[in-house]
Design an enzyme around this catalytic site. Structure first.
Site, PDB file in Angstrom:
ATOM      1  CG  HIS A 115      12.717   4.082  17.628  1.00 31.30           C
ATOM      2  ND1 HIS A 115      12.808   5.374  17.151  1.00 31.30           N
ATOM      3  CD2 HIS A 115      13.883   3.826  18.257  1.00 31.30           C
ATOM      4  CE1 HIS A 115      13.985   5.875  17.495  1.00 31.30           C
ATOM      5  NE2 HIS A 115      14.660   4.957  18.172  1.00 31.30           N
ATOM      6  CG  ASP A 151      11.254   7.145  19.821  1.00 31.94           C
ATOM      7  OD1 ASP A 151      10.213   6.991  19.170  1.00 31.94           O
ATOM      8  OD2 ASP A 151      12.235   7.780  19.398  1.00 31.94           O
TER       9      ASP A 151
HETATM   10  C1  GRF Z   1      11.603   3.199   9.590  1.00 38.69           C
HETATM   11  O1  GRF Z   1      12.960   2.987   9.721  1.00 38.69           O
HETATM   12  C2  GRF Z   1      10.934   3.259  10.943  1.00 38.69           C
HETATM   13  O2  GRF Z   1      11.534   2.419  11.885  1.00 38.69           O
HETATM   14  C3  GRF Z   1      11.116   4.703  11.316  1.00 38.69           C
HETATM   15  O3  GRF Z   1      10.953   5.409  10.109  1.00 38.69           O
HETATM   16  C4  GRF Z   1      11.322   4.590   9.015  1.00 38.69           C
HETATM   17  C5  GRF Z   1      10.161   4.584   8.066  1.00 38.69           C
HETATM   18  O4  GRF Z   1      10.485   3.928   6.867  1.00 38.69           O
HETATM   19  N1  GRF Z   1      10.206   5.104  12.343  1.00 38.69           N
HETATM   20  P1  GRF Z   1       9.329   3.590   5.813  1.00 38.69           P
HETATM   21  O5  GRF Z   1       8.726   4.927   5.385  1.00 38.69           O
HETATM   22  O6  GRF Z   1       8.328   2.711   6.482  1.00 38.69           O
HETATM   23  O7  GRF Z   1      10.014   2.907   4.688  1.00 38.69           O
END
Ligand code: GRF
Length: 199
Positions: A115, A151
């Site tokens: 997160h 979360d």
């Molecule tokens: C990331 O910022 C993660 O923290 C959030 O969703 C986003 C996913 O990005 N839960 P990616 O698809 O891994 O590039």
């Protein structure tokens, strides 16, 4: 007798989008001493970029749109795919669905999420903009255990990222993402090692 390396834990990664965290987990699993391997990348969006990358890397994939399905039925299909792949842990990596309580319960202690905030601050969406608007000195990223509340599970690791003057949500997100890619593989590996030792 030489010690044999323990078997690698099999991980299912759930994604909805780009999959840069999935890629970070995957490439970190290429180290000889990685305690896990990616057994499956599964998505609720058949068009997710993450799936194409996983396929190119020879990783098994599963895709099922959630559209027109109940949450229970979709979760059941995702879980079935994870179990068939022999997954022992699930890593949520940008999976944009809230999982049903039964699913969460069955994977308690074995499902992680990443997160983009310093939890407990800023659960939910728009975390970077909210940190900037609040005048925080740092944003950041957390990896936590998944529990029924969004979360809110135990935080297993965090990296703080400085907020600079003139920072925008996009510029902060870009640096937080670098931190995400460092944090997730390491915390997942540590979690697997520590749960193994607890057996
Ligand atoms: C990331 O910022 C993660 O923290 C959030 O969703 C986003 C996913 O990005 N839960 P990616 O698809 O891994 O590039």
């Amino acid at each position: 007798m030489p010690e044999t390396a323990p078997q690698r834990a099999r991980i299912a990664v759930f994604v909805s989008g780009r999959g840069s965290n999935m890629a970070a987990l995957l490439y970190a699993s290429r180290f000889d001493d990685a305690p896990y391997e990616i057994a499956l990348v599964a998505s609720n969006d058949p068009g997710a970029e993450a799936l194409a990358l996983a396929e190119a890397e020879g990783i098994a994939t599963f895709a099922l749109s959630h559209k027109g399905m109940t949450r229970e039925a979709h979760d059941a299909a995702m879980e079935d795919a994870a179990r068939k792949a022999g997954a022992e842990h699930i890593a949520l990596a940008g999976y944009m669905r809230i999982l049903t309580p039964g699913f969460v319960k069955r994977w308690e202690g074995r499902m992680l999420n990443i997160h983009p905030s310093l939890l407990p601050k800023y659960t939910g969406l728009d975390t970077h903009a909210r940190a900037i608007a609040a005048g925080d000195s740092h944003g950041g990223v957390s990896v936590h255990l998944v529990t029924e509340d969004l979360d809110a599970g135990e935080v297993l690791g965090q990296i703080a990222v400085a907020i600079r003057p003139g920072e925008t949500a996009d510029s902060l997100a870009e640096r937080v993402r670098i931190a995400e890619h460092q944090l997730y593989p390491r915390v997942l590996a540590e979690h697997i090692r520590s749960t193994r030792h607890a057996d």
